[in-house]
Write a protein that holds these residues in place. Structure first.
Motif, short mmCIF file in Angstrom:
data_model
loop_
_atom_site.label_atom_id
_atom_site.label_comp_id
_atom_site.label_asym_id
_atom_site.label_seq_id
_atom_site.Cartn_x
_atom_site.Cartn_y
_atom_site.Cartn_z
N MET A 129 100.97 84.16 43.77
CA MET A 129 100.40 82.92 43.27
C MET A 129 99.76 82.15 44.42
O MET A 129 100.22 82.22 45.54
N PRO A 130 98.74 81.39 44.11
CA PRO A 130 98.05 80.64 45.16
C PRO A 130 98.92 79.51 45.70
O PRO A 130 99.83 79.03 45.03
N ASP A 131 98.60 79.12 46.90
CA ASP A 131 99.33 78.05 47.55
C ASP A 131 98.83 76.70 47.03
O ASP A 131 97.64 76.42 47.05
N VAL A 132 99.75 75.90 46.53
CA VAL A 132 99.42 74.54 46.11
C VAL A 132 100.56 73.65 46.58
O VAL A 132 101.72 74.04 46.55
N SER A 133 100.20 72.49 47.07
CA SER A 133 101.19 71.50 47.46
C SER A 133 101.01 70.29 46.57
O SER A 133 99.88 69.94 46.20
N ILE A 134 102.11 69.66 46.23
CA ILE A 134 102.03 68.39 45.51
C ILE A 134 102.78 67.37 46.33
O ILE A 134 103.74 67.69 47.04
N ARG A 135 102.28 66.16 46.28
CA ARG A 135 103.00 65.07 46.94
C ARG A 135 102.72 63.78 46.17
O ARG A 135 101.67 63.64 45.53
N LEU A 136 103.67 62.89 46.24
CA LEU A 136 103.48 61.59 45.64
C LEU A 136 102.30 60.93 46.34
O LEU A 136 102.26 60.87 47.57
N ALA A 137 101.33 60.50 45.58
CA ALA A 137 100.13 59.89 46.17
C ALA A 137 100.43 58.44 46.52
O ALA A 137 100.96 57.68 45.70
N GLY A 138 100.11 58.08 47.74
CA GLY A 138 100.29 56.71 48.20
C GLY A 138 98.98 55.95 48.16
O GLY A 138 97.93 56.48 47.77
N ILE A 139 99.04 54.73 48.60
CA ILE A 139 97.85 53.87 48.60
C ILE A 139 96.71 54.51 49.40
O ILE A 139 95.55 54.44 49.01
N ALA A 140 97.02 55.17 50.51
CA ALA A 140 95.98 55.82 51.32
C ALA A 140 95.30 56.95 50.56
O ALA A 140 94.15 57.29 50.85
N ASP A 141 96.00 57.54 49.57
CA ASP A 141 95.43 58.62 48.77
C ASP A 141 94.61 58.12 47.59
O ASP A 141 93.90 58.90 46.94
N ARG A 142 94.70 56.84 47.29
CA ARG A 142 94.07 56.33 46.07
C ARG A 142 92.57 56.60 46.01
O ARG A 142 92.08 57.02 44.95
N PRO A 143 91.79 56.42 47.09
CA PRO A 143 90.35 56.73 46.99
C PRO A 143 90.08 58.19 46.59
O PRO A 143 89.17 58.46 45.82
N ARG A 192 87.44 72.30 39.14
CA ARG A 192 86.91 73.55 38.59
C ARG A 192 87.02 74.73 39.56
O ARG A 192 87.31 75.84 39.15
N GLY A 193 86.81 74.49 40.83
CA GLY A 193 86.86 75.56 41.81
C GLY A 193 88.24 76.17 42.01
O GLY A 193 88.37 77.23 42.61
N ALA A 194 89.28 75.50 41.49
CA ALA A 194 90.65 76.00 41.64
C ALA A 194 91.25 76.45 40.31
O ALA A 194 92.38 76.93 40.28
N ARG A 195 90.52 76.31 39.24
CA ARG A 195 91.05 76.68 37.92
C ARG A 195 91.16 78.19 37.78
O ARG A 195 90.46 78.96 38.42
N ARG A 196 92.06 78.59 36.90
CA ARG A 196 92.31 79.99 36.57
C ARG A 196 92.79 80.80 37.77
O ARG A 196 92.55 82.00 37.87
N THR A 197 93.47 80.11 38.68
CA THR A 197 94.04 80.77 39.85
C THR A 197 95.56 80.69 39.86
O THR A 197 96.19 81.25 40.75
#
Length: 170
Positions: free
Chosen positions: A1-15, A91-96
């Motif tokens: 499976m492809p590598d994906v990371s998730i993290r809680l988005a903070g204020i700096a990530d909002r844009p 779209r570039g990461a879909r179906r992976t």
């Protein structure tokens, strides 16, 4: 499976999340035939605002390497059942496999009952969410149609309900 990371988005990530939100709304505009507002944004920014401001919500940023790959907005953190309110993969990461992996990770962070809604007209979502529910919960998931509150002019949403165990998807 492809590598994906998730993290809680903070204020700096909002844009970054706001730009991903525009892509999400653009994709959805094909299904509901909506045009952007005069300023180029789309309606219904309430979910984006709530994800970053309401204590019962959590915005997650999905990344692949250094690149943003999508987002997941969770609501109902103080309720018995969490709702995956908005979910988007570029779209570039879909179906992976990134989407499935991201949902597995998000739901494992908040184990217990989950719900997700989508529309029948979004055939890709129909297939995706049924697969996600099966991968996470086996055959222990349900699907029902519910009227959209305050919108009798719209077809009912499809709601899938499943439980998520506390696991780490590494």
């Amino acid at each position: 499976m492809p590598d994906v990371s998730i993290r809680l988005a903070g204020i700096a990530d909002r844009p970054v999340v706001e730009r991903l939100w525009l892509m999400f709304r653009h994709d959805m505009s094909e299904l509901d035939a909506l045009l952007p507002n005069p300023d180029g944004t789309f309606r219904n920014n309430d979910r984006l605002r709530m994800a970053f401001s309401d204590p019962g919500w959590a915005p997650y940023l999905l990344t692949r390497g250094d690149s943003p790959a999508g987002f997941a907005f969770v609501r109902g953190l103080t309720n018995p059942t969490r709702v995956l309110n908005s979910f988007f993969v570029v779209r570039g990461a879909r179906r992976t496999g990134i989407g499935l992996r991201a949902v597995q990770q998000v739901t494992a962070i908040h184990p217990g009952p989950w719900e997700v809604a989508f529309q029948d007209v979004n055939t890709a979502a129909v297939h995706f969410w049924r697969r996600v529910a099966t991968e996470i919960a086996g055959n222990a998931w349900t699907e029902e149609r519910r009227e959209v509150p305050g919108r009798p002019d719209l077809p009912p949403d499809v709601w899938i309900s499943f439980g998520s165990p506390a696991e780490t998807y590494g």
